[in-house]
Design an enzyme around this catalytic site. Structure first.
Site, mmCIF file in Angstrom:
data_model
loop_
_atom_site.group_PDB
_atom_site.id
_atom_site.type_symbol
_atom_site.label_atom_id
_atom_site.label_comp_id
_atom_site.label_asym_id
_atom_site.label_seq_id
_atom_site.Cartn_x
_atom_site.Cartn_y
_atom_site.Cartn_z
ATOM 1 C CB ILE A 61 -1.143 -0.218 1.321
ATOM 2 C CG1 ILE A 61 -1.388 -1.023 1.381
ATOM 3 C CG2 ILE A 61 -1.577 1.319 1.488
ATOM 4 C CD1 ILE A 61 -3.076 -1.268 0.628
ATOM 5 C CB CYS A 117 6.336 0.169 7.249
ATOM 6 S SG CYS A 117 4.941 0.026 5.356
ATOM 7 C CB THR A 181 4.243 -7.544 6.109
ATOM 8 O OG1 THR A 181 4.779 -5.760 6.431
ATOM 9 C CG2 THR A 181 2.685 -7.109 6.544
ATOM 10 N N GLY A 199 -0.376 -12.762 6.892
ATOM 11 C CA GLY A 199 -1.725 -13.431 7.178
ATOM 12 C C GLY A 199 -1.357 -14.664 7.877
HETATM 13 C C1 LIG Z 1 -3.167 -4.187 3.919
HETATM 14 C C2 LIG Z 1 -2.231 -3.818 4.454
HETATM 15 C C3 LIG Z 1 -1.987 -2.780 5.588
HETATM 16 C C4 LIG Z 1 -1.442 -2.219 6.654
HETATM 17 N N1 LIG Z 1 -1.045 -1.577 6.982
HETATM 18 C C5 LIG Z 1 -0.593 -0.514 7.749
HETATM 19 C C6 LIG Z 1 -0.545 0.071 8.867
HETATM 20 O O1 LIG Z 1 -0.724 0.755 7.713
HETATM 21 N N2 LIG Z 1 0.477 0.339 9.538
HETATM 22 C C7 LIG Z 1 1.300 -0.593 10.508
HETATM 23 O O2 LIG Z 1 1.636 -0.534 11.007
HETATM 24 N N3 LIG Z 1 1.062 -1.586 9.514
HETATM 25 C C8 LIG Z 1 -0.089 -1.950 8.577
HETATM 26 N N4 LIG Z 1 0.082 -3.392 8.580
HETATM 27 C C9 LIG Z 1 0.170 -4.724 8.854
HETATM 28 C C10 LIG Z 1 -0.961 -5.145 10.109
HETATM 29 O O3 LIG Z 1 -1.391 -4.145 10.742
HETATM 30 C C11 LIG Z 1 -0.020 -6.319 10.339
HETATM 31 O O4 LIG Z 1 0.602 -6.223 11.288
HETATM 32 C C12 LIG Z 1 -0.345 -7.064 9.856
HETATM 33 O O5 LIG Z 1 -0.472 -7.966 8.701
HETATM 34 C C13 LIG Z 1 -0.303 -8.749 10.543
HETATM 35 O O6 LIG Z 1 -1.115 -9.494 10.911
HETATM 36 P P1 LIG Z 1 -2.374 -9.970 10.189
HETATM 37 O O7 LIG Z 1 -0.669 -11.722 9.237
HETATM 38 O O8 LIG Z 1 -3.442 -10.803 11.073
HETATM 39 O O9 LIG Z 1 -2.733 -9.579 8.789
HETATM 40 C C14 LIG Z 1 -0.985 -3.606 7.433
HETATM 41 C C15 LIG Z 1 -1.219 -5.097 6.699
HETATM 42 C C16 LIG Z 1 -1.868 -5.313 5.306
HETATM 43 C C17 LIG Z 1 -2.196 -6.519 5.029
#
Ligand SMILES: Cc1cc2nc3c(=O)[nH]c(=O)nc-3n(C[C@H](O)[C@H](O)[C@H](O)COP(=O)(O)O)c2cc1C
Length: 270
Positions: A61, A117, A181, A199
């Site tokens: 993003i 990030c 991530t 994920g």
């Molecule tokens: C589409 C998307 C946008 C994200 N944007 C941010 C963000 O702006 N700031 C941030 O700290 N993490 C961001 N993340 C990371 C998520 O907060 C989270 O740490 C990561 O997706 C792992 O969790 P999950 O496996 O439950 O998705 C983003 C993740 C996704 C999928």
């Protein structure tokens, strides 16, 4: 201490500015960590910005956001406690963003700083590479926001999580979000997408990170982030010491998952 009931948050990014709350019964969500805000507005990256594989989502993003000035002028109003997420492209920008945020800090139950990030050139993940400078930044931010509950969001790249956790604790911060991530590469037909993986694929990594940090620093407040898609996943994170369960990309799959996990957490924490 930060009390969220239930101990479940929507994670930064997927939580947006609360849009998904329309689809979820609020009583099952303890809080929302809003999209990361930087000093300057960002348009983010051109499309494609997201894709998915069998066990993951990949995104690039690029921290699209309105910038801190617009954000503080036009604060979102949510029916649940809000945690702000702040980021920067440099040492100075983190401090500038914190100074502007200070005016509205009392509207938030905590502030998370995104030090991980992978989709921005400077700042983000790269800020942790210079330990001394990062440690100075943590201390400076503590001084700018002396009253706020401060949470550092770190990933597994650029630093060991246990090393990061020690620095966060030593700078007088209360919490840490583990993990962000991890950089990955995905083929969408012939197009290569370089982005951050999240994920189910992230869960064993996040579990290990929470385990290592909680074992060494039980007093640090830990938000779990990585691959929570079911009640079973939440149970595993609780058993390695997570204080709060974070849900990110599972929201895209089915917002009903949040209610299910929220109900479970209400019962076990009663
Ligand atoms: C589409 C998307 C946008 C994200 N944007 C941010 C963000 O702006 N700031 C941030 O700290 N993490 C961001 N993340 C990371 C998520 O907060 C989270 O740490 C990561 O997706 C792992 O969790 P999950 O496996 O439950 O998705 C983003 C993740 C996704 C999928």
């Amino acid at each position: 201490m930060l009390e969220l009931t239930p101990p479940l948050v929507l994670l930064s990014g997927p939580a947006g500015f609360g849009e998904y709350l329309k689809l979820i019964d609020h009583k099952y969500v303890g809080g929302a960590i809003l999209k990361t805000i930087t000093f300057h507005p960002k348009e983010g990256n051109p499309t494609p910005r997201m894709a998915d594989g069998d066990f993951y989502v990949i995104n690039r993003i690029g921290l699209e956001n309105p910038g801190i000035h617009r954000f503080v002028e036009d604060l979102p109003e949510l029916p649940i406690p809000m945690i702000a997420s702040l980021g920067g492209d440099s040492f100075e920008e983190y401090l500038e963003v914190a100074h502007v945020f200070k005016k509205v800090a009392d509207r938030f139950c905590a502030v998370e700083f995104n030090f991980s990030c992978p989709n921005v050139k400077e700042g983000g993940l790269s800020i942790v590479r210079n330990r001394e400078r990062w440690s100075d930044l943590l201390r400076e931010l503590r001084r700018v926001l002396p009253e706020s509950f401060l949470i550092a969001k770190v990933g597994i790249e650029g630093i060991f999580v246990e090393e990061a956790a020690e620095m966060v604790k030593d700078a007088g911060w209360e919490g840490i979000t583990l993990v962000n991530t991890v950089r990955g590469l995905h083929f969408e037909k012939d197009t290569v997408i370089l982005g951050g993986l999240s994920g189910p694929i992230l869960k064993p990594i996040a579990l290990r990170a929470v385990y290592e940090v909680k074992r060494r620093f039980p007093e640090l407040f830990v938000i779990a982030s990585g691959g929570v898609y079911s009640v079973e996943d939440a149970k595993e994170f609780l058993s390695v010491g997570a204080d709060v369960i974070g849900i990110g990309s599972a929201l895209f799959k089915d917002p009903g998952i949040v209610e299910e996990i929220g109900k479970y957490l209400m019962e076990v924490r009663r």
